[in-house]
Design a protein around this motif. Structure first.
Motif, PDB file in Angstrom:
ATOM      1  N   LEU A   8      10.293  -0.740  -4.035  1.00  0.00           N
ATOM      2  CA  LEU A   8       9.254  -1.452  -3.304  1.00  0.00           C
ATOM      3  C   LEU A   8       8.384  -0.556  -2.692  1.00  0.00           C
ATOM      4  CD1 LEU A   8      11.112  -4.584  -2.078  1.00  0.00           C
ATOM      5  CD2 LEU A   8       9.854  -4.463  -4.188  1.00  0.00           C
ATOM      6  N   ALA A   9       8.891   0.710  -2.078  1.00  0.00           N
ATOM      7  CA  ALA A   9       7.970   1.452  -1.377  1.00  0.00           C
ATOM      8  C   ALA A   9       6.914   1.914  -2.507  1.00  0.00           C
ATOM      9  CB  ALA A   9       8.469   2.317  -0.557  1.00  0.00           C
ATOM     10  N   ASN A  10       7.527   2.450  -3.440  1.00  0.00           N
ATOM     11  CA  ASN A  10       6.616   3.075  -4.519  1.00  0.00           C
ATOM     12  C   ASN A  10       5.798   2.239  -5.102  1.00  0.00           C
ATOM     13  OD1 ASN A  10       7.193   6.152  -4.726  1.00  0.00           O
ATOM     14  ND2 ASN A  10       9.301   5.150  -5.085  1.00  0.00           N
ATOM     15  N   TYR A  11       6.074   0.846  -5.603  1.00  0.00           N
ATOM     16  CA  TYR A  11       5.256  -0.178  -5.988  1.00  0.00           C
ATOM     17  C   TYR A  11       4.210  -0.405  -5.134  1.00  0.00           C
ATOM     18  CZ  TYR A  11       3.972  -4.780  -7.009  1.00  0.00           C
ATOM     19  OH  TYR A  11       3.151  -6.022  -7.140  1.00  0.00           O
ATOM     20  N   ASN A  12       4.419  -0.586  -3.758  1.00  0.00           N
ATOM     21  CA  ASN A  12       3.627  -0.573  -2.682  1.00  0.00           C
ATOM     22  C   ASN A  12       2.408   0.534  -2.893  1.00  0.00           C
ATOM     23  OD1 ASN A  12       2.484  -1.717  -0.012  1.00  0.00           O
ATOM     24  ND2 ASN A  12       3.241   0.396   0.556  1.00  0.00           N
ATOM     25  N   ALA A  13       2.695   1.771  -2.997  1.00  0.00           N
ATOM     26  CA  ALA A  13       1.920   2.772  -2.942  1.00  0.00           C
ATOM     27  C   ALA A  13       0.956   2.681  -4.243  1.00  0.00           C
ATOM     28  CB  ALA A  13       2.263   4.115  -2.852  1.00  0.00           C
ATOM     29  N   VAL A  14       1.609   2.503  -5.477  1.00  0.00           N
ATOM     30  CA  VAL A  14       0.843   2.289  -6.635  1.00  0.00           C
ATOM     31  C   VAL A  14      -0.130   1.139  -6.715  1.00  0.00           C
ATOM     32  CG1 VAL A  14       0.973   1.839  -9.266  1.00  0.00           C
ATOM     33  CG2 VAL A  14       2.672   3.411  -7.985  1.00  0.00           C
ATOM     34  N   MET A  15       0.110   0.060  -5.958  1.00  0.00           N
ATOM     35  CA  MET A  15      -0.772  -1.167  -6.092  1.00  0.00           C
ATOM     36  C   MET A  15      -1.957  -0.791  -4.922  1.00  0.00           C
ATOM     37  SD  MET A  15       0.196  -3.038  -8.315  1.00  0.00           S
ATOM     38  CE  MET A  15       0.616  -1.806  -9.159  1.00  0.00           C
ATOM     39  N   ASN A  16      -1.316  -0.241  -3.745  1.00  0.00           N
ATOM     40  CA  ASN A  16      -2.392   0.070  -3.170  1.00  0.00           C
ATOM     41  C   ASN A  16      -3.521   1.128  -3.580  1.00  0.00           C
ATOM     42  OD1 ASN A  16      -1.901  -1.539  -0.993  1.00  0.00           O
ATOM     43  ND2 ASN A  16      -0.489  -0.211  -0.024  1.00  0.00           N
ATOM     44  N   GLN A  17      -3.149   2.075  -4.166  1.00  0.00           N
ATOM     45  CA  GLN A  17      -4.020   2.926  -4.961  1.00  0.00           C
ATOM     46  C   GLN A  17      -5.061   2.402  -5.802  1.00  0.00           C
ATOM     47  OE1 GLN A  17      -4.544   6.017  -3.678  1.00  0.00           O
ATOM     48  NE2 GLN A  17      -6.323   5.998  -5.031  1.00  0.00           N
ATOM     49  N   LYS A  18      -4.334   1.450  -6.548  1.00  0.00           N
ATOM     50  CA  LYS A  18      -5.051   0.737  -7.777  1.00  0.00           C
ATOM     51  C   LYS A  18      -6.092  -0.043  -6.928  1.00  0.00           C
ATOM     52  CE  LYS A  18      -3.458  -1.420 -11.395  1.00  0.00           C
ATOM     53  NZ  LYS A  18      -2.633  -1.741 -12.486  1.00  0.00           N
ATOM     54  N   ILE A  19      -5.791  -0.593  -5.686  1.00  0.00           N
ATOM     55  CA  ILE A  19      -7.010  -1.238  -5.012  1.00  0.00           C
ATOM     56  C   ILE A  19      -8.045  -0.310  -4.469  1.00  0.00           C
ATOM     57  CG2 ILE A  19      -7.351  -2.687  -2.823  1.00  0.00           C
ATOM     58  CD1 ILE A  19      -4.867  -4.195  -3.620  1.00  0.00           C
ATOM     59  N   ASN A  20      -7.495   0.918  -4.094  1.00  0.00           N
ATOM     60  CA  ASN A  20      -8.463   1.812  -3.496  1.00  0.00           C
ATOM     61  C   ASN A  20      -9.398   2.122  -4.457  1.00  0.00           C
ATOM     62  OD1 ASN A  20      -7.128   1.807  -0.838  1.00  0.00           O
ATOM     63  ND2 ASN A  20      -5.720   3.623  -1.568  1.00  0.00           N
ATOM     64  N   ASP A  21      -8.624   2.440  -5.662  1.00  0.00           N
ATOM     65  CA  ASP A  21      -9.580   2.933  -6.820  1.00  0.00           C
ATOM     66  C   ASP A  21     -10.780   1.802  -7.258  1.00  0.00           C
ATOM     67  OD1 ASP A  21      -8.149   5.276  -6.997  1.00  0.00           O
ATOM     68  OD2 ASP A  21      -7.132   4.794  -8.531  1.00  0.00           O
ATOM     69  N   SER A  22     -10.266   0.680  -7.032  1.00  0.00           N
ATOM     70  CA  SER A  22     -11.191  -0.299  -7.442  1.00  0.00           C
ATOM     71  C   SER A  22     -12.481  -0.837  -6.302  1.00  0.00           C
ATOM     72  CB  SER A  22     -10.356  -1.790  -7.454  1.00  0.00           C
ATOM     73  OG  SER A  22      -9.868  -2.343  -6.373  1.00  0.00           O
ATOM     74  N   LEU A  23     -12.127  -0.175  -5.205  1.00  0.00           N
ATOM     75  CA  LEU A  23     -13.159  -0.403  -4.189  1.00  0.00           C
ATOM     76  C   LEU A  23     -14.321   0.610  -4.224  1.00  0.00           C
ATOM     77  CD1 LEU A  23     -10.817  -0.522  -1.022  1.00  0.00           C
ATOM     78  CD2 LEU A  23     -11.755  -2.282  -2.209  1.00  0.00           C
ATOM     79  N   ALA A  24     -14.225   1.660  -5.177  1.00  0.00           N
ATOM     80  CA  ALA A  24     -15.103   2.501  -5.252  1.00  0.00           C
ATOM     81  C   ALA A  24     -16.737   2.211  -5.932  1.00  0.00           C
ATOM     82  CB  ALA A  24     -14.830   3.691  -6.281  1.00  0.00           C
ATOM     83  N   ASP A  25     -16.607   0.742  -6.836  1.00  0.00           N
ATOM     84  CA  ASP A  25     -17.721   0.427  -7.280  1.00  0.00           C
ATOM     85  C   ASP A  25     -18.435  -0.655  -6.287  1.00  0.00           C
ATOM     86  OD1 ASP A  25     -17.430   1.880  -9.556  1.00  0.00           O
ATOM     87  OD2 ASP A  25     -16.181   0.776 -10.601  1.00  0.00           O
ATOM     88  N   LEU A  26     -17.823  -1.164  -5.195  1.00  0.00           N
ATOM     89  CA  LEU A  26     -18.165  -2.098  -4.331  1.00  0.00           C
ATOM     90  C   LEU A  26     -19.012  -1.388  -3.132  1.00  0.00           C
ATOM     91  CD1 LEU A  26     -15.384  -4.840  -4.217  1.00  0.00           C
ATOM     92  CD2 LEU A  26     -17.656  -4.885  -5.472  1.00  0.00           C
ATOM     93  N   SER A  27     -20.165  -2.176  -2.787  1.00  0.00           N
ATOM     94  CA  SER A  27     -20.907  -1.529  -1.592  1.00  0.00           C
ATOM     95  C   SER A  27     -20.414  -1.934  -0.328  1.00  0.00           C
ATOM     96  CB  SER A  27     -22.366  -2.081  -1.437  1.00  0.00           C
ATOM     97  OG  SER A  27     -22.121  -3.789  -1.116  1.00  0.00           O
ATOM     98  N   GLU A  28     -20.287  -1.388   0.845  1.00  0.00           N
ATOM     99  CA  GLU A  28     -19.673  -1.588   2.080  1.00  0.00           C
ATOM    100  C   GLU A  28     -20.087  -2.876   2.466  1.00  0.00           C
ATOM    101  OE1 GLU A  28     -17.675   0.338   4.008  1.00  0.00           O
ATOM    102  OE2 GLU A  28     -17.989   2.269   2.725  1.00  0.00           O
ATOM    103  N   ASP A  29     -21.312  -3.741   2.054  1.00  0.00           N
ATOM    104  CA  ASP A  29     -21.512  -5.058   2.255  1.00  0.00           C
ATOM    105  C   ASP A  29     -20.677  -5.818   1.531  1.00  0.00           C
ATOM    106  OD1 ASP A  29     -23.629  -4.372   4.080  1.00  0.00           O
ATOM    107  OD2 ASP A  29     -25.202  -4.553   2.876  1.00  0.00           O
ATOM    108  N   ALA A  30     -20.467  -5.504   0.350  1.00  0.00           N
ATOM    109  CA  ALA A  30     -19.636  -6.294  -0.652  1.00  0.00           C
ATOM    110  C   ALA A  30     -18.304  -6.444   0.063  1.00  0.00           C
ATOM    111  CB  ALA A  30     -19.793  -5.852  -2.062  1.00  0.00           C
ATOM    112  N   LEU A  31     -17.838  -5.345   0.654  1.00  0.00           N
ATOM    113  CA  LEU A  31     -16.269  -5.336   1.217  1.00  0.00           C
ATOM    114  C   LEU A  31     -16.307  -6.108   2.272  1.00  0.00           C
ATOM    115  CD1 LEU A  31     -15.686  -1.406   0.587  1.00  0.00           C
ATOM    116  CD2 LEU A  31     -14.681  -3.553  -0.964  1.00  0.00           C
TER     117      LEU A  31
END
Length: 183
Positions: A8-31
């Protein structure tokens, strides 16, 4: 149980990184756009999730009768639990910018993995005494609180993936099944 919580700890880190990676294409306003979600925006929800993680990790490590683990002064990561903001409310905004959030989320995920690595099988049978945000005292099994800790993360990441999908971003596979090895 340790194998379960390590997964679960590793799953948490992997999923959070996937979300982090997805944030790259969004502006601060969109976030920060209010999407009528419970915590209003993508970063509002992510800040809540991180506040909850910090609150629980501090509870886990503050109870001397629980486990003999100290992530408050970690030697394996560049940040320690003490370097993160104090939590006053679960709706607290911890990080205003995408980059600040991502850097701290990655550091916190390392601390979570380290914490689980340091727990012993016997720790899971212990009882944690803690005071909640309304000043009520509880005594609950550590293993069940850890399960809640990881379930809380999954619940709110699900909300974030919906908000990201509404913004046109698909983060891909999110099922725990993808990390469970074949035997």
């Amino acid at each position: 149980m340790k194998l379960h919580f390590s997964l679960l700890a590793n799953y948490n880190a992997v999923m959070n990184q996937k979300i982090n990676d997805s944030l790259a294409d969004l502006s601060e306003d969109a976030l920060w756009k209010d999407n009528q979600a419970f915590f209003h925006s993508i970063l509002g929800t992510l800040n809540h999730l991180m506040a909850g993680d910090l609150l629980w990790l501090r509870r886990f490590t503050a109870d001397a009768n629980l486990v003999d683990i100290d992530v408050s002064h970690s030697t394996q990561t560049s940040q320690s639990l003490a370097d993160f903001p104090s939590i006053t409310t679960l709706t607290q905004t911890l990080y205003l910018s995408k980059s600040e959030f991502i850097n701290n989320r990655q550091a916190l995920d390392k601390l979570i993995i380290e914490f689980i690595e340091q727990t012993l099988e016997r720790d899971y049978a212990k009882v944690l005494t803690y005071i909640n945000t309304k000043n009520l005292v509880y005594n609950k099994p550590f293993s069940m609180l850890l399960q809640h800790f990881f379930n809380h993360q999954t619940h709110h990441r699900g909300q974030v993936t919906t908000l990201l999908n509404q913004a046109g971003i698909d983060i891909g596979e999110t099922d725990l099944l993808m990390l469970i090895a074949d035997v």
